[in-house]
Scaffold this active site. Structure first.
Site, PDB file in Angstrom:
ATOM      1  N   PRO A  88       4.819   5.109  10.403  1.00 53.42           N
ATOM      2  CA  PRO A  88       6.074   5.630  10.926  1.00 53.42           C
ATOM      3  C   PRO A  88       6.323   7.074  10.505  1.00 53.42           C
ATOM      4  CG  PRO A  88       6.497   4.228   9.030  1.00 53.42           C
ATOM      5  CD  PRO A  88       5.024   4.140   9.307  1.00 53.42           C
ATOM      6  N   TYR A 139      14.794   1.136   8.258  1.00 55.04           N
ATOM      7  CA  TYR A 139      15.568   1.557   7.092  1.00 55.04           C
ATOM      8  C   TYR A 139      16.808   0.672   7.023  1.00 55.04           C
ATOM      9  CZ  TYR A 139      12.899   5.869   6.318  1.00 55.04           C
ATOM     10  OH  TYR A 139      11.923   6.772   6.033  1.00 55.04           O
ATOM     11  N   LYS A 241       7.037  -1.597   2.952  1.00 54.38           N
ATOM     12  CA  LYS A 241       6.348  -0.318   2.806  1.00 54.38           C
ATOM     13  C   LYS A 241       6.964   0.479   1.655  1.00 54.38           C
ATOM     14  CE  LYS A 241       5.124   3.923   5.310  1.00 54.38           C
ATOM     15  NZ  LYS A 241       5.845   4.884   4.451  1.00 54.38           N
ATOM     16  N   HIS A 265       5.052   7.186  -0.085  1.00 53.59           N
ATOM     17  CA  HIS A 265       5.759   7.838   1.027  1.00 53.59           C
ATOM     18  C   HIS A 265       5.168   9.220   1.343  1.00 53.59           C
ATOM     19  CE1 HIS A 265       9.432   6.999   3.471  1.00 53.59           C
ATOM     20  NE2 HIS A 265       9.285   8.265   3.789  1.00 53.59           N
ATOM     21  N   ARG A 320       0.482  11.615   8.974  1.00 58.88           N
ATOM     22  CA  ARG A 320       0.639  12.966   9.515  1.00 58.88           C
ATOM     23  C   ARG A 320      -0.361  13.295  10.616  1.00 58.88           C
ATOM     24  NH1 ARG A 320       1.965  13.524   3.965  1.00 58.88           N
ATOM     25  NH2 ARG A 320       3.868  14.743   3.540  1.00 58.88           N
TER      26      ARG A 320
END
Length: 372
Positions: A88, A139, A241, A265, A320
């Site tokens: 994500p 989230y 995650k 993260h 990324r």
């Protein structure tokens, strides 16, 4: 905005992810590039993610028939063409007009899952309509009812898993964004959080508008009881995650979680947090096969995927790099990134003496920090 969504393709052939990264950096405005590329604090964990991979070496096996070497595997019980999912990343329309739609189409073509972010700039229903395998990253919001409504919305739209991010009570201090006074342009909206203009669009000196917005929106009191709520709310597989402690991984299994993503993260939360590569062996031992283990952070090549498998991972998330491809070449750029990675994974498997992913998990991985 950088990419051309006319379908014209990318301007050059990329030989590795470094080529893709350079192309994206050249295509994007500096503040958008910093938003994507940057980490928190002094970016120690960001740099350590790559250094950790570079310190792992695999002992290849010989005299094995690899003439039929293939990278197919399964993730969360579903077949994938390689043990990779797109992780994500928020706001794909920052870098390409089609945003998450282009990424989802490329993921479908590559046969890998696409994890759609809560902070997506395209609604989940439009993304699942593309027809590929979509996981929904969640989230936990300050409003629990609104959070669970979002889960049900993702399930109704056809998502195949819920990926609950557990390491963001608020955003880490990403100094590049602070220095830039970064804010979202008007055309990029958090469509799952109302979709209107918000504090994320009001920039200013000495603050990241995106960080201000998430601080207003995300819950700071997420606990295991919320994981229980999520388990009761959905029939979908649940992935946690942002897990780095073996004790937390064991507790995740006790709460019926189907997979954990070992992740700091991408170096964007606690600066100085342990890398996923360093944490992975203990995490694998802790769960003892009771749930899948995915690795996120610093993956840049097929060799990195091989190393993760040798260390015990079920697969990896790619963060990324697909966004770099999207920025530099739109949907075709993401496709090139995934095609390149698939070729590298197959190459790494075969050269390591593995006909497939299962054999890669039996390889020995040796960490050689500070030695040549």
């Amino acid at each position: 905005m950088a990419c051309d969504d006319s379908g014209g393709g990318t301007a050059a052939v990329w030989l590795d992810m470094d080529d893709v990264e350079r192309a994206a950096a050249a295509a994007l405005p500096p503040d958008v590039w910093d938003f994507i590329a940057g980490g928190s604090g002094r970016e120690l964990s960001l740099a350590a993610n790559r250094a950790a991979f570079d310190a792992v070496f695999v002992r290849p096996r010989i005299l094995r028939d690899v003439s039929g070497c293939r990278a197919e595997s399964t993730l969360l019980g579903r077949a994938v063409r390689m043990p990779v999912a797109i992780g994500p990343v928020a706001y794909h329309r920052l870098v390409c007009p089609e945003g998450e739609l282009a990424t989802a189409r490329a993921a479908k073509a590559a046969g890998v899952p696409f994890t759609l972010a809560t902070l997506s700039s395209v609604p989940v229903e439009e993304v699942t309509a593309v027809g590929g395998s979509v996981w929904f990253q969640l989230y936990w919001l300050r409003d629990t009812g609104r959070t669970l409504d979002l889960v049900r919305r993702a399930e109704d739209a056809g998502c195949e898993a819920i990926v609950l991010t557990v390491d963001v009570p608020w955003m880490g201090r990403r100094l590049r964004d602070v220095r830039n006074g970064f804010a979202l342009p008007d055309h990029v909206r958090a469509v799952h959080l109302g979709g209107g203009a918000s504090t994320a669009h009001r920039g200013g000196d000495g603050a990241s508008a995106v960080a201000v917005h998430t601080a207003e929106t995300f819950s700071r009191s997420l606990t295991w009881s919320n994981v229980e709520q999520l388990r009761e709310c959905t029939r979908l597989p649940i992935v946690l995650k942002g897990v780095l402690a073996p004790e937390d991984a064991r507790r995740a299994v006790e709460h019926g979680v189907d997979a954990v993503v070992v992740s700091n993260h991408g170096g964007r939360q606690l600066d100085g947090a342990l890398t996923a590569v360093d944490a992975l062996p203990e995490m694998v031992e802790a769960v003892g096969g009771a749930c899948e283990i995915l690795l996120d952070g610093g993956v840049r090549s097929g060799t990195d995927v091989l190393k993760a498998l040798a260390l015990g991972a079920s697969g990896v998330l790619l963060g990324r790099a697909p966004v770099w491809g999207l920025a530099a070449g739109g949907e075709d750029g993401v496709r090139q990134v995934l095609e390149l990675l698939a070729a590298e994974v197959t190459d790494a498997l075969g050269l390591a003496g593995c006909a497939g992913v299962a054999e890669a998990r039996e390889l020995e991985a040796v960490v050689r920090r500070g030695r040549r």
